[in-house]
Design an enzyme around this catalytic site. Structure first.
Site, mmCIF file in Angstrom:
data_model
loop_
_atom_site.group_PDB
_atom_site.id
_atom_site.type_symbol
_atom_site.label_atom_id
_atom_site.label_comp_id
_atom_site.label_asym_id
_atom_site.label_seq_id
_atom_site.Cartn_x
_atom_site.Cartn_y
_atom_site.Cartn_z
ATOM 1 N N GLY A 1 -36.287 -16.421 -15.953
ATOM 2 C CA GLY A 1 -34.970 -16.974 -15.655
ATOM 3 C C GLY A 1 -34.285 -16.126 -14.608
ATOM 4 O O GLY A 1 -34.782 -15.066 -14.211
ATOM 5 N N SER B 1 -31.598 -13.641 -12.676
ATOM 6 C CA SER B 1 -30.970 -12.369 -13.005
ATOM 7 C C SER B 1 -29.641 -12.641 -13.710
ATOM 8 O O SER B 1 -28.853 -13.476 -13.268
ATOM 9 C CB SER B 1 -30.717 -11.558 -11.727
ATOM 10 O OG SER B 1 -30.062 -10.345 -12.019
ATOM 11 N N SER C 1 -29.373 -13.988 -16.669
ATOM 12 C CA SER C 1 -29.467 -15.127 -17.591
ATOM 13 C C SER C 1 -29.563 -14.684 -19.050
ATOM 14 O O SER C 1 -29.259 -15.457 -19.960
ATOM 15 C CB SER C 1 -30.663 -16.011 -17.233
ATOM 16 O OG SER C 1 -31.876 -15.282 -17.327
ATOM 17 N N GLY C 2 -30.010 -13.445 -19.268
ATOM 18 C CA GLY C 2 -30.110 -12.939 -20.636
ATOM 19 C C GLY C 2 -31.531 -12.701 -21.116
ATOM 20 O O GLY C 2 -31.772 -12.572 -22.314
ATOM 21 N N SER D 1 -33.613 -10.005 -20.851
ATOM 22 C CA SER D 1 -33.810 -8.722 -21.535
ATOM 23 C C SER D 1 -33.076 -8.683 -22.869
ATOM 24 O O SER D 1 -33.594 -8.147 -23.858
ATOM 25 C CB SER D 1 -33.335 -7.564 -20.644
ATOM 26 O OG SER D 1 -34.150 -7.443 -19.500
ATOM 27 N N SER E 1 -39.723 -13.494 -12.510
ATOM 28 C CA SER E 1 -40.964 -14.217 -12.180
ATOM 29 C C SER E 1 -40.657 -15.585 -11.579
ATOM 30 O O SER E 1 -40.888 -16.616 -12.212
ATOM 31 C CB SER E 1 -41.890 -14.335 -13.394
ATOM 32 O OG SER E 1 -41.250 -14.847 -14.538
#
Length: 199
Positions: free
Chosen positions: A33, A35, A37-38, A40, A107
């Site tokens: 997703g 940067s 977006s959540g 991690s 990715s």
């Protein structure tokens, strides 16, 4: 290009033996997703869930990997491809060890995600699309990257000046713009239940 003089060395302990000892199969949760977006946050939340219940799991985080293994790579299309190729191979090794591995990487390219999937047996690669509107990601901007990208300080920034190719058929879609982390983790665990019960 692989060297024909290098062959895969079979280990004394098999993947099946490790999975039997662990009490669950090894597989990849591939969080993808934009940067902010959540990815991690969710990968670590589900990793905590696994740990608290005795599962063998680990998180491969994009920033952490670039501190060491991939510190020689930039953010060109070629370097992004190599970044994901290396992560795919590392994730493959984790699965071979019977471990659940969560990868939290933007990715952005569909072909790279497809290559990662091809390394693993059927059903052992779970693509998790962390769907979040670009506007929400920009509002969050936890590292200030969107602000830098908009000002031209960061070239080739995904979602702004570089493409993000949406997953076509992810196994799981989690909408972080409208649901809490707790709700999304619960949704994910429910969808993983058949795999986790396959002991």
């Amino acid at each position: 290009m692989a060297n024909s003089d290098i062959v895969w060395h079979e280990t004394a302990v098999t993947k099946a033996e490790r999975e039997k000892q662990n009490g669950h199969p090894g597989f990849v949760l591939w969080f993808t997703g934009l940067s902010g977006s959540g990815k991690s946050t969710l990968a670590n939340a589900v990793d905590r869930y696994f740990y608290d219940r005795g599962y063998r799991s680990y998180v491969l985080d994009g920033d952490n990997i670039r501190h060491g293994l991939n510190q020689d790579l930039g953010f060109s299309a070629e370097d992004r491809e190599e970044n994901i190729r290396r992560i795919s191979e590392v994730a493959h090794l984790f699965v071979d060890a019977g471990t659940i591995v969560s990868t939290a990487f933007i990715s952005p390219y569909e072909t790279d995600r497809a290559k990662a999937r091809e390394l693993l047996p059927e059903g052992r690669f779970i693509e998790v699309f962390v769907e979040c509107p670009l506007e929400t990601c920009e509002d969050r901007d936890p590292k200030g990257l969107y602000k830098k990208a908009r000002s031209g300080e960061i070239p080739s920034f995904t979602g702004i000046s570089a493409p993000y190719e949406l997953p076509r058929n992810p196994e799981v879609t989690l909408r972080t713009g409208e649901r809490t982390s707790e709700e999304n983790v619960q949704d994910l665990i429910e969808k993983l239940a058949p795999l986790l019960q396959n002991e």
